[in-house]
Motif scaffolding. Structure first.
Motif, short mmCIF file in Angstrom:
data_model
loop_
_atom_site.label_atom_id
_atom_site.label_comp_id
_atom_site.label_asym_id
_atom_site.label_seq_id
_atom_site.Cartn_x
_atom_site.Cartn_y
_atom_site.Cartn_z
N LEU A 78 -2.69 -3.26 -0.56
CA LEU A 78 -3.73 -2.69 -1.41
C LEU A 78 -4.17 -3.81 -2.34
O LEU A 78 -3.38 -4.32 -3.13
N ALA B 280 0.81 -1.22 0.00
CA ALA B 280 0.00 0.00 0.00
C ALA B 280 0.85 1.27 0.00
O ALA B 280 0.44 2.29 -0.55
N HIS C 233 -3.44 3.77 -6.42
CA HIS C 233 -4.73 3.12 -6.67
C HIS C 233 -4.88 2.95 -8.18
O HIS C 233 -5.38 3.81 -8.87
N ARG D 95 -6.12 1.50 -11.78
CA ARG D 95 -7.41 1.16 -12.37
C ARG D 95 -7.19 1.07 -13.87
O ARG D 95 -6.52 1.88 -14.46
N ALA E 213 -9.16 -1.25 -7.83
CA ALA E 213 -8.71 -1.36 -6.44
C ALA E 213 -9.93 -1.67 -5.58
O ALA E 213 -10.96 -1.02 -5.71
N GLU F 63 -9.74 -2.85 -1.81
CA GLU F 63 -9.65 -2.45 -0.40
C GLU F 63 -8.19 -2.36 0.02
O GLU F 63 -7.30 -2.90 -0.62
N GLU F 64 -8.00 -1.67 1.13
CA GLU F 64 -6.66 -1.57 1.72
C GLU F 64 -6.75 -2.09 3.14
O GLU F 64 -7.59 -1.66 3.92
N PHE G 218 -6.45 -5.67 -5.27
CA PHE G 218 -7.06 -5.38 -6.56
C PHE G 218 -7.83 -6.60 -7.02
O PHE G 218 -7.43 -7.73 -6.76
#
Length: 119
Positions: free
Chosen positions: A84, A50, A55, A57, A76, A78-79, A86
């Motif tokens: 992080l 993270a 992030h 995409r 993405a 959640e962290e 995906f």
């Protein structure tokens, strides 16, 4: 017996654990000109560190060392715990050969040889 660790020791252990995970995998993701090491992967996605990964995409390429595994569309999700995560929206496996636009019989000759000339 207590399981309390001072915060400095806990931070050092966490950093060593992250470094070991990063070195243990050969998987990496390329997005544009940048490359990010994959901490872990599963059927539906993968996780990056993270702190260093943005992030992402869209379209990325997934590599195992220098070998291209697949092209993926990702989002993405959640962290959590320094990762992080995906998820794949679509994944297309990479192939070593070009696709054919015709049917090739399994017993077809590899090449055609012409008449043999004597010298």
């Amino acid at each position: 017996m207590t399981t309390y660790l001072p915060p400095e020791v806990q931070a050092g252990l966490d950093a060593a654990r992250r470094l070991a995970r990063r070195k243990a995998t050969r998987l990496r993701v390329e997005a544009g000109e940048r490359s990010y090491p994959v901490l872990r992967a599963w059927d539906g996605g993968f996780a990056l560190e993270a702190e260093t990964a943005p992030h992402l995409r869209g379209r990325v390429a997934l590599y195992d060392g220098a070998r291209l595994l697949s092209h993926c569309l990702i989002i993405a999700s959640e962290e959590e715990e320094g990762e992080l995560r995906f998820e794949y929206k679509r994944i297309t496996e990479a192939h070593d050969t070009q696709p054919l636009d015709f049917y090739r019989a399994p017993d077809a000759p590899i090449a055609l040889l012409g008449p043999v000339r004597e010298v």
